[in-house]
Design a protein around this motif. Structure first.
Motif, PDB file in Angstrom:
ATOM      1  N   ILE A 146     -11.560 -20.922 -69.988  1.00  0.00           N
ATOM      2  CA  ILE A 146     -12.804 -21.404 -69.394  1.00  0.00           C
ATOM      3  C   ILE A 146     -13.925 -21.203 -70.400  1.00  0.00           C
ATOM      4  O   ILE A 146     -14.060 -20.129 -70.992  1.00  0.00           O
ATOM      5  N   THR A 147     -14.727 -22.271 -70.582  1.00  0.00           N
ATOM      6  CA  THR A 147     -15.833 -22.210 -71.538  1.00  0.00           C
ATOM      7  C   THR A 147     -17.150 -22.239 -70.779  1.00  0.00           C
ATOM      8  O   THR A 147     -17.371 -23.098 -69.924  1.00  0.00           O
ATOM      9  N   ARG A 148     -18.019 -21.207 -71.076  1.00  0.00           N
ATOM     10  CA  ARG A 148     -19.326 -21.182 -70.451  1.00  0.00           C
ATOM     11  C   ARG A 148     -20.215 -22.259 -71.075  1.00  0.00           C
ATOM     12  O   ARG A 148     -19.939 -22.791 -72.143  1.00  0.00           O
ATOM     13  N   ASP A 149     -21.340 -22.578 -70.401  1.00  0.00           N
ATOM     14  CA  ASP A 149     -22.248 -23.591 -70.916  1.00  0.00           C
ATOM     15  C   ASP A 149     -22.899 -23.175 -72.223  1.00  0.00           C
ATOM     16  O   ASP A 149     -23.320 -24.028 -73.016  1.00  0.00           O
TER      17      ASP A 149
ATOM     18  N   SER B  14     -22.189 -13.911 -61.670  1.00  0.00           N
ATOM     19  CA  SER B  14     -23.354 -14.772 -61.517  1.00  0.00           C
ATOM     20  C   SER B  14     -24.356 -14.221 -60.520  1.00  0.00           C
ATOM     21  O   SER B  14     -25.519 -14.626 -60.533  1.00  0.00           O
TER      22      SER B  14
ATOM     23  N   ILE C 215     -20.178 -21.588 -63.443  1.00  0.00           N
ATOM     24  CA  ILE C 215     -19.714 -20.425 -64.191  1.00  0.00           C
ATOM     25  C   ILE C 215     -19.127 -20.849 -65.530  1.00  0.00           C
ATOM     26  O   ILE C 215     -19.390 -20.233 -66.559  1.00  0.00           O
ATOM     27  N   GLY C 216     -18.352 -21.928 -65.515  1.00  0.00           N
ATOM     28  CA  GLY C 216     -17.721 -22.413 -66.747  1.00  0.00           C
ATOM     29  C   GLY C 216     -17.035 -23.749 -66.503  1.00  0.00           C
ATOM     30  O   GLY C 216     -16.995 -24.266 -65.373  1.00  0.00           O
TER      31      GLY C 216
ATOM     32  N   ASP D  80     -16.959 -17.168 -73.932  1.00  0.00           N
ATOM     33  CA  ASP D  80     -15.691 -17.079 -73.209  1.00  0.00           C
ATOM     34  C   ASP D  80     -15.981 -16.871 -71.734  1.00  0.00           C
ATOM     35  O   ASP D  80     -16.697 -15.935 -71.352  1.00  0.00           O
ATOM     36  N   GLY D  81     -15.419 -17.742 -70.885  1.00  0.00           N
ATOM     37  CA  GLY D  81     -15.679 -17.647 -69.459  1.00  0.00           C
ATOM     38  C   GLY D  81     -14.500 -17.181 -68.652  1.00  0.00           C
ATOM     39  O   GLY D  81     -14.533 -17.224 -67.415  1.00  0.00           O
TER      40      GLY D  81
ATOM     41  N   LEU E 176     -13.809 -13.765 -64.868  1.00  0.00           N
ATOM     42  CA  LEU E 176     -14.915 -14.706 -64.692  1.00  0.00           C
ATOM     43  C   LEU E 176     -16.236 -13.986 -64.932  1.00  0.00           C
ATOM     44  O   LEU E 176     -16.352 -12.755 -64.784  1.00  0.00           O
ATOM     45  N   MET E 177     -17.241 -14.751 -65.248  1.00  0.00           N
ATOM     46  CA  MET E 177     -18.567 -14.208 -65.488  1.00  0.00           C
ATOM     47  C   MET E 177     -19.243 -13.933 -64.144  1.00  0.00           C
ATOM     48  O   MET E 177     -19.126 -14.715 -63.197  1.00  0.00           O
TER      49      MET E 177
END
Length: 1204
Positions: A1117-1120, A1028, A1095-1096, A1124-1125, A1025-1026
């Motif tokens: 998962i796709t970020r805004d 934050s 996050i996504g 790639d999330g 995950l990204m």
């Protein structure tokens, strides 16, 4: 030339090309003309703000309908249309603006002095005997001068003096009469019970000169139109038209009115004296004569090269009438009106055979003609209008424009006792039978009982009743061979009592012959009224029950296209009802269209089995040209959708047949509610509506859609709150019994404080859906092509609906009742064949041969009707999973009166069909409904008893029961069964069902139970995950949404400071539309001091989730920003079941505070789910999902509200 219609509004501008000129009219008369004719009328016009109306002359034919105008000059109708010369009082007199009466003109002394007024003493003139004296003296003087052989000079002076004296005497005599009338108005009258209507007469006096030109114009236009196109006018009359017409300047008057007291509360009886007398035009100036015109009609006919005018003028009548009004609560608030003339009206007129020419001949001057007219009027009006008879008008019937009978009279004949023989030359046995007459027309007969003076019939007849005023004539006949039947006695039975007391039993009355009793008849009477849609006091419309019993009237109107090359042909039509000849039309000769316009009305004991056979015959050869058989249901449906033109087999011809139908609840047991087998199901998939018309003053409407079949609701969607662009994605199946039925999409707006309002409606064309193969079998027509159509509201287009439609035929199977009917038909066939084998056909009478032929024809028709159907056992029927389930509620017991019974199926939260309001605890009049079952093994049926007819499934009810539909079918197919409903107030229903399977292997997947159910979500973990937070980590948790709805349905706990969180958390959401819904997942970062960050995102179509087994998925998962999330690991388990998504109808704030002002706010919405969640409180979802909202961990209420 005719006057432009003068009304209370400004006249329409007329095309100057339509104006025609008259030689004796100057330019001023062809310009605009005011309609005021006196100063008083001018003041009245100003008070009501009437603009100066143009008086223009236009062609009457300009107002003829194009369809009728096309017939003018056709071979069938060769009379030309001739325009009227003068119409209205102004044109009849050459009235112009300068002729308008002023106040000075009104005050002109009618008693203008003559020379003799100032000379003669008042005692020598002015009375009736002075007239006698004047004539006597003039006669004596003339005789004297002649006797003594004087010249003509003295006679001339006698004439002059006598004329002056007679005129002076007449003026004074009329003045004395006017003074007497004035005195009558002044003197106080002795009290009586008559009321004055001077207020109405005064109003008519003021406005009649304004109304008259318009009324005259309308009469001339319509009558001349009819005269030019009516084929009933003899052919030797080449033209027939009204040339001059005016109703005069004086309106009809109501002289007096008397209202009877001591009548029933719903009955009003009044005596009206109506008169219409022409003006007395004596002693008027020329200007006044132009403003006061008597009625006059000049009709001209062109025949044998001559134009013959007939003038009728100075029409006067006085009539004393008695009117009886029977009132009722629903609209139109008047049930019947009886009109009776208390005596023959006094009628007088001047009729001149050759108009106003010097050759005119007044018809009524023929000695004895006037008295003959009065005598004939009394003779022929007596049985209709003179006491004790009256003309009864059924107001609801007239408004319906169907002109059917008001009901059905059931006569159960028991027996006649002690018939007295009649004197006869033939001392033979008495073979009695009964004949029934209404209004002089035979309407029924009993069978003949052989050789008895005490016949027993035990027979029931059904007679059409057009009114209660005509007595029922029952005649006792003695059947005799080869000579005329002998009348033994007669009964005149008054039917007025049937209106208030519909059931009368054990009636005994005597036959009379020569006013002496000759036998006693014992019988029972029941009256069954035709059922009409009723508007209840609260504004709701009580729908008609779908009954099989009633009154049918067919009208054979026209025959088109039978002649080739426009050659003349002569044809007539024979109509058979269930193989019995009931109507033979007249013979019509024409080159193109044969117009018949003849009808037949009958009592229908079973609409499903009623068949009409139409045989077209050549009038010259009596050969059959073509024929066809039509089911009554098909004829009714054709009229409903405007397809009265029926193609005739083997030719290009078409027969136009119009059919009227009124249901009557006859006492025939379950036959009244028997179900008509369908030909198939129409599936209507309602996607959405766009740009609907907003009916609310504040906020937006709450629209839902209904599907109607012949105006009866068969299914609906749930409503969508506060939108003009609702999305439903909902399919509704409706059964149809013929391809000519009217299927409609109706968009409604929910109104919680009043009845729901219609936004608009659209009629679906079934002809593009319902198709047949070469063998005449219906075929599947499945389509997912969207159709965008415009719905029409009260004031025009009201938005658009997007839908698609398909048709699925049912297997043509025999019902249990049809199996029994077929067995009876086979017995009748065998009996007929045995009779033919043992009978010498050559020795049979023509009547016996006709009876045998009719029996054979009916047997063949019934056999052909059932030949295309196959018989199946219940076990065979249960092999089909899709079909039409028909449910008949025969009788039952309710907890109390005033309840409704509802039927729900599967996951539909709105009732499929409802009973009418049941006003007794015991259900005596049953009803029938149907529903499409998509999966029999999974289907559930629910019956509810409730006070709210349109309440949905989550609202309160008195009692209910739910059971598998397959068990209902097994237990109630072969015989009726009793079902018990439990609850606060128990109820019982006796039910029988029928099952009509579909000819398809599968239905669309989004209509099956697999389209809804419970989705169990196991959120395992996520990877990569990204970050934050500033510490390089995130505090991740998940939120789950259906489609784009703002409120989430389920969320996981928060995992602190982790980019590879592990949740292993399980939640459950309820899904309504798996094939159209999308599951959206948001990966969130929890923040303590600010709103949570995204996050996504993950989106997955629910249709990709397998049914009935766990499905592990690794979702990217796709970020805004599109990057790639990470990866989300989840497990889905979808368990299908039927889901309810209806809500209780809450009162709108606007409806409660001020009805009609606002519908924009709701007190609240409670969404109920049948699913069982894990933990938490019930949340809500739209577009098919209802879920559970988990309480968040370690988050404040304020933080919880900050979603995105």
């Amino acid at each position: 030339m005719v006057a432009e219609q003068a009304s209370l509004e400004a006249a329409d501008v007329v095309d100057p090309t339509q104006a025609v000129q008259r030689d004796d009219y100057n330019e001023q008369q062809q310009q605009e003309q005011p309609i005021a004719f006196t100063a008083e009328n001018a003041a009245a016009d100003k008070a009501i703000n009437i603009p100066n109306t143009q008086l223009k002359r236009t062609k009457t034919s300009a107002n003829i309908e194009e369809s009728k105008e096309a017939n003018v000059g056709a071979e069938a109708t060769t009379r030309p249309h001739v325009d009227a010369t003068y119409v209205g009082w102004k044109q009849m007199t050459g009235w112009v603006e300068k002729d308008t009466l002023t106040l000075d003109d009104e005050l002109v002394d009618l008693d203008q002095e003559t020379i003799l007024n100032n000379v003669l003493p008042d005692a020598l003139y002015g009375d009736w005997y002075h007239f006698v004296a004047i004539i006597f003296v003039a006669g004596i003087l003339s005789f004297t001068f002649g006797y003594f052989k004087f010249s003509l000079a003295p006679v001339f002076f006698v004439i002059v003096f006598t004329g002056l004296l007679y005129r002076t005497n007449s003026k004074k005599y009329r003045a004395s009469i006017r003074e007497l009338i004035q005195k009558e108005f002044t003197v106080q009258k002795i009290e009586d019970d008559y009321e004055t209507m001077e207020w109405l007469n005064n109003m008519m006096d003021k406005y009649w000169p304004i109304i008259e030109p318009t009324a005259s114009q309308m009469i001339v236009t319509q009558v001349n139109d009819i005269l030019a196109t009516n084929e009933a006018v003899p052919g030797f009359i080449k033209a027939l038209w009204i040339d001059k017409f005016t109703l005069g300047i004086k309106p009809p008057r109501i002289d007096q009115v008397k209202t009877f007291q001591n009548t029933d509360s719903d009955v009003v009886v009044m005596d009206w004296t109506v008169s219409y007398t022409p003006h007395d035009l004596s002693d008027m100036s020329a200007k006044q004569l132009k403003n006061y015109v008597n009625e006059k009609v000049v009709v001209k006919a062109k025949l044998f090269g001559l134009t013959i005018p007939i003038a009728v003028s100075d029409i006067a009548f006085k009539a004393e009438t008695r009117v009886r009004f029977k009132l009722m609560t629903p609209f139109p608030h008047m049930e019947t009106v009886n009109v009776q003339l208390l005596e023959v009206p006094d009628i007088d007129f001047v009729a001149k055979l050759f108009g106003d020419s010097i050759l005119n001949w007044e018809i009524l001057s023929i000695p004895g003609l006037y008295s003959l007219i009065n005598t004939m009027a009394k003779k022929y009006m007596g049985p209709m209008l003179l006491p004790p008879f009256s003309l009864q008008l059924n107001i609801p019937q007239l408004l319906s424009q169907s002109n059917l009978s008001v009901g059905v009279l059931e006569i159960t004949l028991k027996n006649v006792k002690d018939i007295k023989r009649a004197d006869t030359l033939i001392n033979d046995s008495v073979d009695p039978y009964l004949s029934f007459d209404l209004s002089g027309k035979s309407v029924g007969k009993t069978r003949t009982v052989r050789d008895t003076l005490n016949p027993i019939w035990d027979e029931t007849l059904y007679l059409l009743l057009s009114s209660f005023t005509d007595p029922l004539t029952i005649t006792l006949y003695d059947k005799r061979e080869k000579i005329k039947d002998k009348i033994m006695g007669r009964i005149e039975f008054n039917l007025n009592s049937m209106h208030d007391k519909a059931i009368q039993t054990d009636i005994s009355t005597n036959f009379l012959r020569n006013s002496k009793p000759v036998g006693s008849l014992n019988f029972d009477l029941k009256f069954f009224p035709t059922l009409e849609r009723k508007v209840l006091p609260n504004g709701e419309v009580e729908e008609l029950p779908d009954l099989n019993t009633g009154i049918a009237k067919i009208v054979v109107e026209e025959l088109h296209g039978l002649n080739e090359d426009n050659k003349k042909g002569s044809y007539y039509v024979e109509v058979f009802l269930n193989a019995k000849l009931v109507l033979t039309t007249s013979k019509v000769t024409s080159a193109d269209i044969q117009k018949f316009g003849q009808d037949y009305e009958s009592v229908i004991p079973d609409r499903r089995k009623s068949r009409y056979r139409f045989i077209v015959k050549d009038s010259n050869t009596e050969e059959i040209v073509t024929s066809m058989v039509q089911n009554l249901n098909d004829l009714i449906d054709r009229t409903e959708v405007g397809k009265q033109m029926i193609p005739l087999p083997g030719s290009k011809a078409k027969l136009k047949v119009t059919t009227y139908w009124k249901p009557v609840r006859l006492d025939l047991g379950s036959n009244s509610i028997a179900y008509t087998p369908p030909i198939g199901l129409v599936r209507i998939y309602l996607k959405k509506a766009v740009n609907l018309k907003n009916l609310e003053k504040v906020g937006f409407i709450d629209p839902y859609a209904k599907i109607l079949v012949n105006g009866i609701s068969k299914g609906r969607t749930d409503y969508k709150s506060q939108t003009l662009n609702p999305v439903w994605n909902f399919s509704i199946y409706v059964a149809i019994t013929s391809p000519n039925q009217k299927v409609s999409i109706e968009i409604m707006d929910v109104e919680t404080a009043d009845k729901d309002r219609r936004v608009g409606i659209y009629d679906i064309d079934l002809s593009v859906l319902v198709k047949e193969d070469d063998d005449g079998n219906y075929v599947v027509n499945e389509s997912d092509k969207d159709r965008r159509v415009r719905i029409i509201g009260k004031n025009g287009p009201s938005g658009e609906v997007i839908y698609n439609a398909s048709f699925y035929p049912v297997e043509p199977i025999l019902t249990l009742e049809e199996v029994q009917d077929l067995q009876k038909v086979e017995k009748r066939r065998k009996k007929l064949e045995d009779k033919k084998a043992t009978t010498d056909m050559k020795k049979l009478s023509s009547v016996a041969k006709d009876i045998m032929t009719a029996e054979e024809s009916e047997i063949n028709e019934l056999t052909n009707m059932y030949s295309s159907k196959k018989q199946m056992s219940l076990e065979q029927l249960l092999q089909f999973q899709s079909g039409v389930l028909a449910i008949s509620v025969l009788n039952g017991e309710l907890p109390d009166s005033g309840y409704f019974v509802q039927a729900f199926f599967d996951g539909n939260g709105h009732s499929r069909f409802n009973s009418p309001k049941i006003n007794t605890k015991i259900i005596r009049d049953g009803w029938t409904g149907d529903v499409a079952i998509k999966e029999l093994k999974n289907s559930m049926t629910t019956f509810r008893v409730t006070k709210n007819q349109y309440g949905n499934r989550v609202e309160k009810c008195a009692s209910e029961v739910s059971l598998p539909t397959i068990e209902l079918l097994k237990n109630c197919y072969n015989k009726p069964s009793i079902i018990t409903l439990s609850g606060d107030n128990a109820a019982k229903l006796m039910i029988q069902v029928s099952w009509f399977p579909l000819c398809v292997d599968h239905l669309p997947a989004n209509d099956l139970m697999s389209n809804s159910g419970d989705l169990t979500i196991t959120s395992k973990s996520a990877e990569n995950l990204m970050a934050s937070d500033s510490n390089g980590f995130s505090d991740p948790y998940l939120k789950f949404y259906i489609d784009d709805f703002k409120d989430h349905l389920y969320e996981t706990p928060v995992v602190k400071k982790n980019l590879n969180p592990v949740w292993n958390d399980t939640g459950k959401i309820v899904v309504k539309d798996r094939f159209n819904n999308v599951l959206n997942i948001k990966v969130m970062d929890w923040d303590a001091a600010s709103s949570d960050d995204i996050i996504g995102r993950v989106s997955i179509p629910m249709s990709s989730i397998k049914i009935g087994e766990p499905m592990d998925m690794d979702l990217p998962i796709t970020r805004d920003d599109g990057g790639d999330g990470g990866v989300l690991h989840v497990t889905f388990l979808f368990e299908p079941r039927y889901v309810l998504s209806v809500s209780k109808r809450e009162k709108k704030v606007g409806d409660v505070a001020n009805k009609g002002i606002s519908s924009g706010l709701k007190v609240g919405t409670t969404v109920v789910s049948t699913g069982v969640g894990t933990i938490g409180k019930i949340g809500k979802g739209v577009f098919g999902a209802v879920g559970l909202k988990r309480k968040k961990s370690k988050k404040t209420k304020k933080e919880d509200s900050a979603d995105e």
